[in-house]
Design a protein around this motif. Structure first.
Motif, PDB file in Angstrom:
ATOM      1  N   ASP A  18     -18.716   3.842 -21.569  1.00 30.41           N
ATOM      2  CA  ASP A  18     -19.088   4.744 -22.667  1.00 30.41           C
ATOM      3  C   ASP A  18     -20.183   5.713 -22.220  1.00 30.41           C
ATOM      4  O   ASP A  18     -21.367   5.512 -22.509  1.00 30.41           O
ATOM      5  N   ARG A  19     -19.788   6.765 -21.553  1.00 35.03           N
ATOM      6  CA  ARG A  19     -20.747   7.747 -21.040  1.00 35.03           C
ATOM      7  C   ARG A  19     -21.490   8.463 -22.165  1.00 35.03           C
ATOM      8  O   ARG A  19     -22.619   8.924 -21.987  1.00 35.03           O
ATOM      9  N   SER A  20     -20.876   8.547 -23.349  1.00 35.18           N
ATOM     10  CA  SER A  20     -21.506   9.264 -24.459  1.00 35.18           C
ATOM     11  C   SER A  20     -22.808   8.614 -24.913  1.00 35.18           C
ATOM     12  O   SER A  20     -23.663   9.263 -25.514  1.00 35.18           O
ATOM     13  N   LEU A  21     -22.976   7.316 -24.618  1.00 34.48           N
ATOM     14  CA  LEU A  21     -24.235   6.651 -24.979  1.00 34.48           C
ATOM     15  C   LEU A  21     -25.418   7.368 -24.348  1.00 34.48           C
ATOM     16  O   LEU A  21     -26.486   7.492 -24.955  1.00 34.48           O
ATOM     17  N   LEU A  22     -25.235   7.869 -23.139  1.00 31.39           N
ATOM     18  CA  LEU A  22     -26.340   8.436 -22.368  1.00 31.39           C
ATOM     19  C   LEU A  22     -26.864   9.741 -22.949  1.00 31.39           C
ATOM     20  O   LEU A  22     -27.982  10.153 -22.638  1.00 31.39           O
TER      21      LEU A  22
END
Length: 268
Positions: free
Chosen positions: A139-143
């Protein structure tokens, strides 16, 4: 420099009077397994995944055993959207200097000012949790989520989770024993009852258990970031710090073939 081995019975490591004949790698693997079992058992006792409710379902104040040590690791058994929400709550309570307080709330009223201290191992649990989450979900969007820090005078403007991780790595570098890659013991580790009154001791004592936790957390973070193609600079920093600490375990903590619970590194 000179070093003093301190053996405490009853902790994760229980060295005997006779030096262990096991290889150092075997001891490190055993220590990792011990830490994992302790974390999992603590999470179960504290309420498994959420760790957010007290007796009779009443919300409770989260202490580090139930938050960083229990909640962060326990979240790996929860659904991904719940993991994400809890991680953002933990990051919302991060001090502006990069570490976390000894205790904080998950429900209003939330802390808005004042950077509180914590035991020396608390810093590494959120890093481990974020790394494991990224490895499991990609889940790259967390960053890119925006979350404030808790500063001395109030909340800071929102910063990305990637910036929160960068601040945590900065803090990890700051709290090393001077001249080494090893984390200073500070106010404690898993053994909450051992809290040095002497600032020099807090700054020069090293917990083998916390050092293995540091290596595990940083490698998990590096793997997690790498798995979703993000934070190349953080991946490099995390791996280098983990590798340096791992090498220091062999060089500075391994005494006569035994990994003691604690080592006191002298200035000379």
């Amino acid at each position: 420099g000179a070093r003093t081995r301190i053996e405490l019975r009853g902790g994760p490591l229980q060295p005997t009077q006779q030096p262990s004949r096991r290889e150092p790698r075997d001891q490190l693997d055993a220590l990792r397994v011990t830490a994992q079992l302790l974390v999992q058992g603590r999470a179960v006792l504290r309420g498994e995944a959420s760790g957010l409710t007290g007796h009779q379902g009443r919300p409770e104040r989260i202490d580090p055993a139930a938050a960083e040590r229990g909640t962060c690791v326990g979240q790996l058994g929860a659904q991904h959207h719940r993991q994400r929400d809890v991680l953002l709550s933990v990051l919302r309570n991060q001090n502006a200097r990069g570490d976390w307080p000894q205790a904080f709330d998950f429900l209003p009223p939330l802390a808005e000012s004042g950077q509180q201290d914590a035991h020396g191992d608390v810093l590494y649990w959120p890093v481990l949790a974020v790394g494991d989450y990224l490895r499991a979900t990609g889940d790259r969007s967390l960053l890119t989520e925006g979350v404030p820090f808790v500063g001395d005078g109030g909340l800071t403007p929102p910063a990305s989770v990637e910036d929160h991780l960068r601040r945590a790595l900065d803090r990890i570098a700051e709290v090393r024993v001077p001249g080494t890659a090893l984390p200073a013991y500070g106010h404690g580790d898993w053994n909450d009852s051992l809290q040095p009154a002497d600032p020099h001791l807090a700054a020069r004592l090293v917990s083998t258990w916390t050092t293995v936790l540091l290596v595990t957390a940083l490698r998990s973070l590096a793997d997690g970031l790498e798995s979703c193609g993000a934070g190349a600079d953080l991946v490099t920093r995390a791996r280098e710090a983990a590798d340096a600490a791992h090498a220091a375990i062999q060089q500075d903590l391994l005494v006569d073939g035994v990994l003691p619970g604690y080592v006191l590194l002298h200035d000379d």
